[in-house]
Design an enzyme around this catalytic site. Structure first.
Site: not given
Length: 299
Positions: A46, A119, A156
């Site tokens: 990431e 995200k 993540c």
């Protein structure tokens, strides 16, 4: 009879400097290493272009964001993907007019950009103050049809939510990919989430009967914050899990690495169908999941 559709996947692990060109060069070198090991889909960690700047809340760090269209790192990875014939998800800090996202572009093996995922779950805690920078993603969970497999890619903090993994597999994801930046907790030196982190994702793999690939950075990063310095030591442990959640390839907590594994997707598909976990689902009973407080009245 089952088929024999095989795919080789890889996760990269490296320490970042705070110089974009150095990190992109390093990523390219490791993608090439993964390709030499037979990898067809290669996951980079990431926000690999620089330090994990979300330790701080500083308006200057918005200058690290760039628009999706014409992004230089994405374009470079498109050329690399086409040259090597590999799939590369590319994580980046996206500027979209006055919005900002923690995003990833999925590059197919011919260099084609298959699209964007933003995200969805944005953390906010000591050392991981992402809500200052990122709007919650608006793309929804997506599956990308690449040359080698249909893949689900999330980012993540998304990896802690079983709903995200299930949503991607329901849409046909055959492998899950999670680029990551996670390490020590600035507020508590005794807190080590590494094993918890791995077990949660191993559970996603096992619950959905799909392989899973996680790429995390290593090294100590010191960031100037509004209140002095903050530091995180990222714990690596990038890994690949098989469809029952078993660890099949794992990096350590300090060394640059390329971890690789091969899977027979047709065999895994047969295994997944045979277990009946998607046959026996009861979506009509899951409406409580649409609430925050566990009540489903009015749904």
């Amino acid at each position: 009879m089952g088929g024999d559709r095989r795919v080789v996947v890889a996760a990269l692990q490296f320490a970042c400097s705070d110089v974009v060109s150095e990190n992109v060069d390093r990523a390219e070198r490791l993608v090439r290493d993964a390709h030499k090991k037979g990898a067809q889909i290669v996951l980079i960690q990431e926000l690999f272009e620089g330090y994990y700047f979300c330790q701080a809340q500083k308006k200057e760090y918005f200058g690290r964001a760039k628009p999706y269209d014409g992004h230089p790192t994405i374009q470079r990875m498109q050329k690399l993907a086409k040259e090597l014939g590999v799939v590369i998800p590319v994580s980046f800090f996206e500027e979209a007019n006055n919005a900002h996202y923690n995003s990833i572009a999925i590059i197919d093996a011919d260099g084609t950009d298959l699209g964007l995922y933003r995200k969805s779950h944005i953390p906010d805690g000591p050392g991981y103050q992402e809500k200052f920078y990122f709007n919650p993603g608006d793309t929804g969970f997506k599956v990308f049809k690449t040359k080698f497999a249909n893949i689900g890619v999330a980012i993540c903090w998304d990896q802690w939510f079983p709903e995200a993994a299930r949503a991607m597999v329901l849409q046909g994801a055959e492998i899950l990919f999670y680029p990551t930046a996670i390490g020590s907790e600035p507020q508590d030196d005794d807190l080590d989430s590494c094993n918890h982190w791995k077990r949660v994702m191993q559970g996603h793999a096992g619950a959905n009967l799909v392989p899973l690939v996680a790429s995390n950075r290593i090294g100590k990063e010191v960031i100037e914050t509004e209140h002095g310095q903050s530091q995180i030591t990222f714990y690596g442990n990038s890994f690949i899990a098989g469809p029952t959640g078993q660890l099949v390839a794992t990096a350590n907590d300090k060394d640059e690495d390329v971890v690789v594994a091969e899977f027979n997707l047709d065999e895994i598909k047969s295994q997944r169908h045979g277990w009946g976990i998607f046959r026996d689902r009861r979506p009509d009973l899951y409406k409580v999941l649409l609430s925050l407080d566990g009540h489903n009245k009015g749904l």
